[in-house]
Design an enzyme around this catalytic site. Structure first.
Site, PDB file in Angstrom:
ATOM      1  N   HIS A   1     -54.570  11.024 -46.864  1.00 50.80           N
ATOM      2  CA  HIS A   1     -53.666  12.086 -46.406  1.00 50.80           C
ATOM      3  C   HIS A   1     -52.582  12.284 -47.458  1.00 50.80           C
ATOM      4  O   HIS A   1     -52.109  11.345 -48.081  1.00 50.80           O
ATOM      5  CB  HIS A   1     -52.999  11.691 -45.076  1.00 50.80           C
ATOM      6  CG  HIS A   1     -52.457  12.867 -44.338  1.00 50.80           C
ATOM      7  ND1 HIS A   1     -51.235  13.417 -44.640  1.00 50.80           N
ATOM      8  CD2 HIS A   1     -52.980  13.616 -43.350  1.00 50.80           C
ATOM      9  CE1 HIS A   1     -51.024  14.457 -43.842  1.00 50.80           C
ATOM     10  NE2 HIS A   1     -52.060  14.601 -43.047  1.00 50.80           N
TER      11      HIS A   1
ATOM     12  N   ASP B   1     -58.511  13.312 -38.315  1.00 44.92           N
ATOM     13  CA  ASP B   1     -59.880  13.834 -38.173  1.00 44.92           C
ATOM     14  C   ASP B   1     -60.925  12.740 -38.010  1.00 44.92           C
ATOM     15  O   ASP B   1     -62.071  13.038 -37.670  1.00 44.92           O
ATOM     16  CB  ASP B   1     -60.226  14.693 -39.392  1.00 44.92           C
ATOM     17  CG  ASP B   1     -59.378  15.957 -39.410  1.00 44.92           C
ATOM     18  OD1 ASP B   1     -58.533  16.109 -40.306  1.00 44.92           O
ATOM     19  OD2 ASP B   1     -59.515  16.750 -38.463  1.00 44.92           O
TER      20      ASP B   1
END
Ligand code: SDX
Length: 430
Positions: free
Chosen positions: A307, A364
């Protein structure tokens, strides 16, 4: 702490003010840099560049903090509804009982789409990705509300458009799914709340009513809440950039949906399941895929890992991992992909490559596992993300438009192309 930053370039010293946010984030305001010095900054991917001052969402990637209007997502995922969370993001405070009842009723009243929009589904190829139909349908909503698409809509008009978008995005998504499987549309019901209404539109059919289970509603509610906003991510920044030209909210949201579609962003939840299925089909050789993810030449990445902001665990992934366990236990599901995902996480988090690069599971990684258990088809996963992110996109568009100093977004560049040259007639070109 100094309240100015000094920049020394070409023997001159320039001073720029320091901005400090309510949570201590610091920025250097270089708004006059080019005028003062002729220089611009360069920051590929804007990893070090703030585009705006915002009061909507705070996240701290090192401390794994995510708060909507100051409220931790752990509390919202546990205690709030998606509609309450949407209201909080868009209006800046949790709704009173009266406000919530009025808001919820508005969604019920506005959940139908114009019958004319059904023709769009008829013309769209069945193999087409639902994110394509969603962005087209949302953009086309502008055609049904010509009175609302003006450069400076009033507060009431923005409220109206926001409810239309939040109410109808579910119906469009469910109709796209029904069309893709050749089943008749199931219309929204006035006796169902936001999430159960969506599930019913997705999975009920004339021959078989859908049994709405609280554990499924709660799991999908948590997914929507945890996806509701994430400050200046790619899709939200796209909504702001498009909206900065005073394009209407339907057009700006359509742009956000398209940005979210990418597998590095909202399309990652679909890519995670496809990756796990590939590993499973390949005999479950996790180490082979971890080795591939570490080898740049393979261009393979461990989807659902890493991320831009979280250099510690993504707090949303932690909540969703627990929700997946609870859902599977309550539904008596045993999905080998969940076991594979947990093994993959365990092995990756012990690997020096992932440790050094601070690559942890992101939102996700587990959301797809839950969506799969609910029965959502994989190509609809990014659509679930879009439904969840709708309140955040609207809140940021509203915040940007309410800025008295709003400016059209227009980044600069450093030109690296040909210097001056001239047109060569065709006969002289070799
Ligand atoms: C979302 O921004 C948001 O807030 C997004 C989001 C939201 O709520 O809106 O949180 C939602 O988009 C989550 C991210 C979903 N995407 C994925 O899971 C796709 C896989 N992850 C990556 O491609 C990547 O980690 C990103 C895109 C998420 C972040 O990319 P960055 O910050 O630009 O990092 P990078 O690509 O520069 O990677 C840094 C290093 C690189 O190696 P080096 O060049 O330094 O040697 O880490 C490596 C990368 O190769 N790396 C990975 C990796 N992610 C980064 N290596 C293997 N597998 C991965 N998943």
């Amino acid at each position: 702490m100094t309240d100015k930053a000094k920049l020394i370039v070409d023997g001159k010293t320039y001073e720029y003010p320091i901005i400090i946010g309510t949570e201590g984030e610091k920025g250097i305001d270089i708004s006059s840099l080019r005028k003062d010095s002729g220089y611009i900054t360069f920051d590929s991917g804007y990893a070090n560049t703030g585009s705006c001052l915002s009061s909507i969402t705070f996240l701290d990637g090192e401390k794994s903090i995510l708060r909507y209007r100051g409220i931790p997502i752990e509390e919202l995922a546990e205690k709030a509804s998606f509609i309450e969370t949407a209201y909080l993001l868009i209006y800046g405070h949790l709704p009173t009982k009266a406000e919530l009842e009025k808001y919820s009723k508005a969604f019920t009243d506005q959940s139908m789409i114009h019958e004319g929009m059904k023709n769009f589904f008829d013309g769209y190829p069945l193999s087409g990705h639902p994110m394509g139909i969603l962005s087209a349908m949302i953009g086309s909503m502008a055609g049904y509300y010509p009175e609302l698409i003006k450069p400076n809509p009033s507060k009431e008009e923005i409220d109206l458009i926001s409810v239309e978008l939040l109410a109808k995005v579910r119906t469009i998504a469910a109709f796209a799914y029904k069309k893709s499987i050749g089943e008749p549309y199931v219309y929204p019901r006035h006796d169902l709340k936001y999430v159960p209404n969506f599930l019913n539109m997705m999975f009920a059919s004339p021959s078989k009513p859908y049994e709405i289970k609280e554990v499924v509603v709660n799991a999908l509610m948590a997914i929507f809440i945890l996806h509701a906003d994430h400050e200046q991510n790619c899709s939200t920044s796209s909504v702001r950039l498009v909206g900065s030209s005073l394009a209407n909210l339907f057009a700006s949201i359509s742009a956000g949906i398209n940005a979210l579609w990418g597998p590095l962003h909202g399309g990652a939840n679909q890519a995670v399941i496809e990756m796990l299925q590939k590993i499973q089909a390949d005999g479950g050789d996790i180490h082979k895929y971890i080795t591939m993810a570490k080898d740049k030449s393979t261009k393979f990445r461990l989807m659902g890992f890493g991320h831009r902001i979280y250099k510690n665990h993504d707090p949303r992934a932690k909540i969703l991992k627990a929700r997946a366990d609870a859902l599977f236990k309550e539904l008596g599901i045993n999905d080998p992909l969940l076991d594979l995902a947990k093994q993959l996480e365990e092995i990756a988090l012990k690997d020096s490559y992932f440790i050094e690069k601070k690559l942890y599971p992101n939102v996700d990684f587990y959301s797809g596992i839950i969506l799969r258990a609910i029965g959502i088809p994989v190509n609809m996963f990014p659509v679930m993300f879009a439904i969840g992110r709708m309140p955040g996109w609207i809140a940021h568009w509203k915040e940007m438009l309410s800025d008295p100093n709003i400016k059209i977004g227009r980044p600069r560049q450093i030109y690296m192309g040909n210097t001056l040259n001239h047109f060569v007639p065709l006969e002289k070109r070799e």
